[in-house]
Design an enzyme around this catalytic site. Structure first.
Site, PDB file in Angstrom:
ATOM      1  N   GLN A 128      34.938  35.508  49.233  1.00 12.68           N
ATOM      2  CA  GLN A 128      35.330  36.857  48.830  1.00 12.68           C
ATOM      3  C   GLN A 128      35.772  36.857  47.367  1.00 12.68           C
ATOM      4  OE1 GLN A 128      39.213  38.425  50.025  1.00 12.68           O
ATOM      5  NE2 GLN A 128      38.174  40.206  50.873  1.00 12.68           N
ATOM      6  N   GLY A 129      35.102  37.629  46.538  1.00 15.91           N
ATOM      7  CA  GLY A 129      35.459  37.753  45.123  1.00 15.91           C
ATOM      8  C   GLY A 129      36.003  39.141  44.838  1.00 15.91           C
ATOM      9  N   SER A 131      39.860  39.650  44.085  1.00 14.37           N
ATOM     10  CA  SER A 131      40.991  39.565  43.156  1.00 14.37           C
ATOM     11  C   SER A 131      40.574  39.075  41.779  1.00 14.37           C
ATOM     12  CB  SER A 131      42.043  38.592  43.691  1.00 14.37           C
ATOM     13  OG  SER A 131      42.427  38.946  44.989  1.00 14.37           O
ATOM     14  N   SER A 163      38.606  32.173  48.141  1.00 11.44           N
ATOM     15  CA  SER A 163      38.646  31.165  49.214  1.00 11.44           C
ATOM     16  C   SER A 163      37.240  30.686  49.560  1.00 11.44           C
ATOM     17  CB  SER A 163      39.282  31.751  50.487  1.00 11.44           C
ATOM     18  OG  SER A 163      40.568  32.215  50.210  1.00 11.44           O
ATOM     19  N   GLU A 246      39.797  42.588  57.618  1.00 10.58           N
ATOM     20  CA  GLU A 246      40.531  41.416  57.115  1.00 10.58           C
ATOM     21  C   GLU A 246      42.003  41.477  57.511  1.00 10.58           C
ATOM     22  OE1 GLU A 246      40.259  40.906  52.884  1.00 10.58           O
ATOM     23  OE2 GLU A 246      41.205  38.922  52.959  1.00 10.58           O
ATOM     24  N   SER A 362      49.887  41.651  49.879  1.00  7.61           N
ATOM     25  CA  SER A 362      51.253  41.130  50.061  1.00  7.61           C
ATOM     26  C   SER A 362      52.055  42.024  51.023  1.00  7.61           C
ATOM     27  CB  SER A 362      51.965  41.058  48.707  1.00  7.61           C
ATOM     28  OG  SER A 362      52.231  42.365  48.249  1.00  7.61           O
TER      29      SER A 362
HETATM   30  C1  LIG Z   1      45.826  31.792  50.530  1.00  6.04           C
HETATM   31  C2  LIG Z   1      45.236  32.920  49.731  1.00  6.04           C
HETATM   32  C3  LIG Z   1      43.886  33.162  49.837  1.00  6.04           C
HETATM   33  C4  LIG Z   1      43.310  34.192  49.095  1.00  6.04           C
HETATM   34  N1  LIG Z   1      41.955  34.370  49.192  1.00  6.04           N
HETATM   35  C5  LIG Z   1      41.379  35.332  48.448  1.00  6.04           C
HETATM   36  C6  LIG Z   1      39.950  35.468  48.451  1.00  6.04           C
HETATM   37  O1  LIG Z   1      39.230  34.744  49.141  1.00  6.04           O
HETATM   38  N2  LIG Z   1      39.410  36.415  47.671  1.00  6.04           N
HETATM   39  C7  LIG Z   1      40.163  37.256  46.897  1.00  6.04           C
HETATM   40  O2  LIG Z   1      39.594  38.126  46.243  1.00  6.04           O
HETATM   41  N3  LIG Z   1      41.524  37.130  46.853  1.00  6.04           N
HETATM   42  C8  LIG Z   1      42.132  36.190  47.593  1.00  6.04           C
HETATM   43  N4  LIG Z   1      43.506  36.043  47.549  1.00  6.04           N
HETATM   44  C9  LIG Z   1      44.273  36.880  46.615  1.00  6.04           C
HETATM   45  C10 LIG Z   1      45.216  37.896  47.252  1.00  6.04           C
HETATM   46  O3  LIG Z   1      44.488  38.996  47.766  1.00  6.04           O
HETATM   47  C11 LIG Z   1      46.223  38.318  46.159  1.00  6.04           C
HETATM   48  O4  LIG Z   1      46.991  37.172  45.837  1.00  6.04           O
HETATM   49  C12 LIG Z   1      47.135  39.417  46.623  1.00  6.04           C
HETATM   50  O5  LIG Z   1      46.419  40.620  46.783  1.00  6.04           O
HETATM   51  C13 LIG Z   1      48.317  39.647  45.628  1.00  6.04           C
HETATM   52  O6  LIG Z   1      47.844  39.794  44.340  1.00  6.04           O
HETATM   53  P1  LIG Z   1      48.442  38.908  43.145  1.00  6.04           P
HETATM   54  O7  LIG Z   1      48.434  37.474  43.555  1.00  6.04           O
HETATM   55  O8  LIG Z   1      47.697  39.285  41.909  1.00  6.04           O
HETATM   56  O9  LIG Z   1      49.963  39.346  43.003  1.00  6.04           O
HETATM   57  P2  LIG Z   1      50.504  40.619  42.225  1.00  6.04           P
HETATM   58  O10 LIG Z   1      49.691  41.807  42.565  1.00  6.04           O
HETATM   59  O11 LIG Z   1      50.664  40.275  40.794  1.00  6.04           O
HETATM   60  O12 LIG Z   1      51.924  40.810  42.889  1.00  6.04           O
HETATM   61  C14 LIG Z   1      53.079  40.051  42.487  1.00  6.04           C
HETATM   62  C15 LIG Z   1      54.278  40.556  43.294  1.00  6.04           C
HETATM   63  O13 LIG Z   1      54.551  41.932  42.989  1.00  6.04           O
HETATM   64  C16 LIG Z   1      54.581  42.714  44.186  1.00  6.04           C
HETATM   65  N5  LIG Z   1      53.999  44.037  43.948  1.00  6.04           N
HETATM   66  C17 LIG Z   1      52.864  44.298  43.235  1.00  6.04           C
HETATM   67  N6  LIG Z   1      52.610  45.627  43.240  1.00  6.04           N
HETATM   68  C18 LIG Z   1      53.598  46.212  43.974  1.00  6.04           C
HETATM   69  C19 LIG Z   1      53.893  47.559  44.349  1.00  6.04           C
HETATM   70  N7  LIG Z   1      53.090  48.550  44.007  1.00  6.04           N
HETATM   71  N8  LIG Z   1      54.991  47.782  45.113  1.00  6.04           N
HETATM   72  C20 LIG Z   1      55.798  46.770  45.507  1.00  6.04           C
HETATM   73  N9  LIG Z   1      55.582  45.452  45.166  1.00  6.04           N
HETATM   74  C21 LIG Z   1      54.493  45.194  44.419  1.00  6.04           C
HETATM   75  C22 LIG Z   1      53.709  41.926  45.173  1.00  6.04           C
HETATM   76  O14 LIG Z   1      54.054  42.226  46.496  1.00  6.04           O
HETATM   77  C23 LIG Z   1      54.034  40.485  44.807  1.00  6.04           C
HETATM   78  O15 LIG Z   1      55.239  40.093  45.425  1.00  6.04           O
HETATM   79  C24 LIG Z   1      44.117  35.015  48.258  1.00  6.04           C
HETATM   80  C25 LIG Z   1      45.478  34.765  48.157  1.00  6.04           C
HETATM   81  C26 LIG Z   1      46.051  33.724  48.875  1.00  6.04           C
HETATM   82  C27 LIG Z   1      47.518  33.487  48.740  1.00  6.04           C
END
Ligand SMILES: Cc1cc2nc3c(=O)[nH]c(=O)nc-3n(C[C@H](O)[C@H](O)[C@H](O)COP(=O)(O)OP(=O)(O)OC[C@H]3O[C@@H](n4cnc5c(N)ncnc54)[C@H](O)[C@@H]3O)c2cc1C
Length: 382
Positions: A128-129, A131, A163, A246, A362
């Site tokens: 999945q691409g 993020s 992933s 998902e 999250s």
């Molecule tokens: C094990 C794992 C597997 C993954 N696999 C994939 C994958 O295969 N493909 C893919 O595309 N992505 C994947 N992801 C990415 C995942 O979808 C993102 O990490 C997730 O959506 C959070 O985005 P971020 O890491 O950019 O954090 P950010 O968006 O930067 O968030 C940082 C913090 O701010 C908080 N926050 C942000 N916005 C708000 C808001 N509006 N209100 C309240 N709090 C907020 C968040 O809750 C978090 O605590 C994976 C992540 C993990 C951990």
């Protein structure tokens, strides 16, 4: 809903149990965590065995090669495969649990014919691409560009946390096809063959020392327009179809695994004479998992009737937070012994589950969604 299992359901259970008893002893040992080529082979071999026995794509409609199983048969499948310690879905997670179901709902006949049989037979691994470094929670801010050039899109940009990216054949990718439109309106959902020239994959190491996901760099990557799922710039709607699977049903097998681990820990505590310690915290975890299993039964029953109720929306949040609390309890109850048992399974449980409240949206974002869509609270400013 009907919670009792019928005679036919019990017949399904008996046949499945027999099949598992025959099949599992013949499996080779599970490969090491970072031996990705071997892991791919092991997981896809298992998928093939499920396919040959008629257990692949249990919830997929029969016209697409699935079993079209009833909700109760699906639950029985999860119960029996966990009881027998059968392999987890592994690298087939994206394909079988959310990319495939998205194609079933949104794909063209040609896209379905090309990919669905291969996913079910374990011949095609998906990643999945979605993020990007600047687009996680706020996924609609994604910037990977797809510019039209004849019958192709030309992609430039960067994805992250992909992933299984390093061993996948195909990816579900979100790209910006209209940079001038409001951010939710200029996105398209593409099928991207991962061996296309211009794709560079750099694995990232997680806290447990394995490369579960990768950064993906895209430089002038040409993808046929025919690989788009849904209309151009309508990708946000298609994305919500993917996320529905998902964040909803994809966690069921994880939950069953959590119940197995909790029962193992309870048995261990009884053997060690420390059961009294477990009676509060561990007992609470097991009760929570039990309640989530009841909620799962309700969700599966509703989704079979096309209903996405509040239960499906709270499942991801409730399950991932319960599982993290369980990870904490494991280490507290086992103390230093946690370092010695079962190849560090409980230490790994504590560390691996840290990611669960981030992956697939999250906890904070899940709370926003529940607040807005279930409770009808005012929308977050965009
Ligand atoms: C094990 C794992 C597997 C993954 N696999 C994939 C994958 O295969 N493909 C893919 O595309 N992505 C994947 N992801 C990415 C995942 O979808 C993102 O990490 C997730 O959506 C959070 O985005 P971020 O890491 O950019 O954090 P950010 O968006 O930067 O968030 C940082 C913090 O701010 C908080 N926050 C942000 N916005 C708000 C808001 N509006 N209100 C309240 N709090 C907020 C968040 O809750 C978090 O605590 C994976 C992540 C993990 C951990």
């Amino acid at each position: 809903m009907q919670l009792a299992y019928s005679k036919e359901d019990e017949g399904f259970r008996a046949t499945l149990r027999e099949w598992l008893e025959r099949e599992l002893p013949a499996l080779p040992p599970m490969p090491a965590r970072d031996a990705w080529a071997d892991r791919r082979k092991w997981d896809t071999d298992w998928q093939r065995r499920l396919f040959d026995a008629g257990y692949a794509g249990l919830h997929w409609p029969t016209e697409y090669g699935g079993r079209g199983a009833s909700p109760t048969e699906q639950l029985i499948f999860y119960e029996e495969t966990t009881r027998a310690r059968a392999p987890y879905v592994g690298v087939n997670f994206v394909g079988t649990l959310h990319a495939g179901p998205t194609l079933i709902e949104e794909g063209t006949d040609a896209q379905k014919a090309e990919h669905l049989p291969k996913i079910l037979r374990g011949e095609e691994v998906w990643c999945q691409g979605f993020s990007e470094p600047g687009a996680g929670s706020d996924l609609a801010s994604l910037r990977t560009r797809a510019e039209r050039d004849g019958d192709d899109y030309v992609l430039n940009g960067q994805k992250i946390w992909c992933s299984f990216g390093q061993i996948a054949d195909v990816g579900e990718f979100l790209v910006r096809t209209d940079p001038d439109a409001p951010k939710h309106k200029g996105i398209s959902w593409l099928i991207l063959p991962m061996d296309t020239p211009g794709i560079e994959i750099r694995p990232l190491k997680t806290v447990i020392g394995s490369s579960e996901f990768s950064e993906v760099f895209l430089t002038d990557v040409r993808v046929p327009v025919a690989n788009r799922v849904g209309a151009e710039n309508d990708g946000w709607r298609v994305t919500n179809v993917t996320l529905k699977y998902e964040r909803g049903t994809a966690f069921v097998s994880e939950l069953v695994d959590a119940i197995r681990l909790a029962e193992d820990l309870a048995a261990r505590m009884h053997e060690g004479g420390t059961a009294h310690l477990a009676e509060t915290d561990l007992g609470r975890c097991i009760a929570e998992f039990d309640a989530l299993w009841a909620l799962t039964k309700r969700n599966v029953s509703q989704s079979a009737r096309g209903i996405t109720g509040a239960g499906a929306m709270v499942m991801k949040l409730a399950y991932t937070e319960a599982r993290q609390r369980f990870g904490e309890v494991c280490l507290r109850e086992l103390h230093r012994d946690a370092l010695h048992v079962d190849d560090n399974e409980y230490v790994e449980e504590r560390l691996r589950t840290l990611a669960l409240t981030i992956a697939a949206g999250s906890s904070q974002i899940q709370r926003n969604i529940i607040g807005e869509r279930v409770l009808g609270l005012p929308r977050e400013p965009r």
